[in-house]
Motif scaffolding. Structure first.
Motif, PDB file in Angstrom:
ATOM      1  N   UNK A   1     -13.797 -17.819 -21.065  1.00 25.60           N
ATOM      2  CA  UNK A   1     -14.028 -16.399 -20.773  1.00 25.60           C
ATOM      3  C   UNK A   1     -15.427 -16.226 -20.192  1.00 25.60           C
ATOM      4  N   UNK A   2     -15.577 -15.146 -19.389  1.00 27.90           N
ATOM      5  CA  UNK A   2     -16.931 -14.688 -19.120  1.00 27.90           C
ATOM      6  C   UNK A   2     -17.071 -13.344 -19.814  1.00 27.90           C
ATOM      7  N   UNK A   3     -18.306 -12.932 -20.053  1.00 32.00           N
ATOM      8  CA  UNK A   3     -18.499 -11.659 -20.720  1.00 32.00           C
ATOM      9  C   UNK A   3     -19.780 -10.996 -20.289  1.00 32.00           C
ATOM     10  N   UNK A   4     -19.892  -9.708 -20.608  1.00 26.43           N
ATOM     11  CA  UNK A   4     -21.189  -9.060 -20.491  1.00 26.43           C
ATOM     12  C   UNK A   4     -21.356  -8.135 -21.680  1.00 26.43           C
ATOM     13  N   UNK A   5     -22.596  -7.892 -22.043  1.00 29.57           N
ATOM     14  CA  UNK A   5     -22.901  -7.181 -23.276  1.00 29.57           C
ATOM     15  C   UNK A   5     -22.864  -5.678 -23.037  1.00 29.57           C
ATOM     16  N   UNK A   6     -22.099  -4.988 -23.860  1.00 31.73           N
ATOM     17  CA  UNK A   6     -21.998  -3.527 -23.757  1.00 31.73           C
ATOM     18  C   UNK A   6     -23.130  -2.881 -24.560  1.00 31.73           C
TER      19      UNK A   6
END
Lengths: 237, 237
Positions: free
Chosen positions: B58-63
């Motif tokens: 997965x890739x992600x970004x911080x909310x």
């Protein structure tokens, strides 16, 4: 253009330790495309290609030789931050739109080390290409990420570890980066500049590693004899 | 998944000092596209999202909240290399083809700091997108280049300068990065962790800068009062 000689004694090479170069990472069709657009320029030793805050209107990659990238310090003048060898690129950001709508400017000065051949492409011939085909950006991102990963470990080691452990960690990192290749073209003096440690400290540590059979030292080379043991000597789990 | 608490006292935040975050740099249409693909996951304080050598799928970004990225050391266990806040991404490489044809693996462990909401997208839903539209890679490359530029200066300072000059250079760098914004949300302890210097040294230097009217110190903040003077105190020409 021959403004000054770079600080040979203080120069601290970076990114030439097994890190992938843009032009080697790029796929073949895109390599051909760039080669067709490029003009080759030859620089004598010590020529300044550009200064900080010059307008960045070309990107380039090194065909042979090396470029030193640095800034100017109050005391010593030109100060090398990084040294790039064949295949490595610079100035790719010149071909991306500037957020403020203004021109992109060089951040660092670039000076040739020895006779150096550079492939140069005007930024305006590249912006369309980079906006259409993600392969160029994939290659830029790949090599930039690899540099960042190396530097993050080097920085973290520098701020918390004693000299001897930094040298061991650095060698182990480089060994992992080089994968199957076991011979590093690098002098003791290069290691001392790279890590900002005294030659005496570096020599002592490399000598101790040699006596334990972990590395062997040749003329301008460091050979990894026992990478397992080297890794076991790092502070990594 | 609650394996251990990160090393709070030793944690050294990075990249949260005025550096651009991926999700802020990305163009609006691509932001919408990613938001539509993402699933939000909430982590409690100290949860491990992944370990080194886990398959990166997965890739992600911080909310909201923050993630600590680090590795394991023989002595202290988990050791933070970087701290990322809202908008910052991780694991984008999972969506790029691996050169060896194998799976991409996580290089660092990720641990949540406080209650943290992360937007996650499976790598296989992204690889097509990233291969078609260069905007994603442009944004990744932009933020990675900014991180590299900061780290290159921090590393170079760490290996050659005394503590006081490193603190001044660091503050001036951060001031330039923040552009018009003049208030840094950062404690003296953060500066000491970031640079790997003792709190005593940091406190003394910040106090001297305050007395000269260059900065002022609030509760968890450093305010730049005289950026010109601060820059004049660096070792940069």
């Amino acid at each position: 253009m021959l403004l000054h000689k770079p600080d040979r004694e203080l120069q601290k090479p970076l990114f030439d330790f097994g890190l992938p170069a843009f032009f080697d990472v790029l796929a073949e069709p895109q390599r051909v495309e760039l080669k067709n657009l490029a003009r080759q320029k030859t620089y004598r030793d010590g020529e300044t290609l550009h200064q900080p805050t010059d307008v960045a209107d070309t990107m380039g990659w090194i065909e042979s030789g090396a470029l030193l990238f640095g800034k100017y310090l109050q005391e010593e003048g030109f100060h090398t931050l990084a040294r790039l060898g064949p295949g490595h690129h610079f100035g790719e950001f010149s071909a991306f739109p500037n957020r403020d709508g203004g021109k992109n400017l060089r951040r660092l000065a670039a000076v040739s080390e020895g006779r150096t051949i550079v492939n140069e492409i005007p930024a305006d011939e590249l912006s369309g290409l980079f906006a259409r085909d993600p392969e160029y950006l994939r290659a830029f991102h790949f090599v930039t990420t690899a540099r960042l990963a190396l530097l993050l470990e080097l920085y973290d080691d520098a701020r918390r570890l004693p000299a001897r452990q930094r040298i061991i960690n650095f060698l182990s990192l480089v060994d992992r980066l080089m994968q199957e290749k076991r011979l590093l073209n690098c002098t003791q003096s290069d290691v001392s500049k790279m890590l900002g440690l005294s030659k005496v400290t570096v020599n002592q540590t490399l000598k101790a590693l040699t006596e334990r059979g972990v590395i062997s030292i040749g003329y301008g080379t460091i050979k990894f004899q026992d990478a397992e043991r080297l890794h076991a000597m790092t502070d990594r789990a």
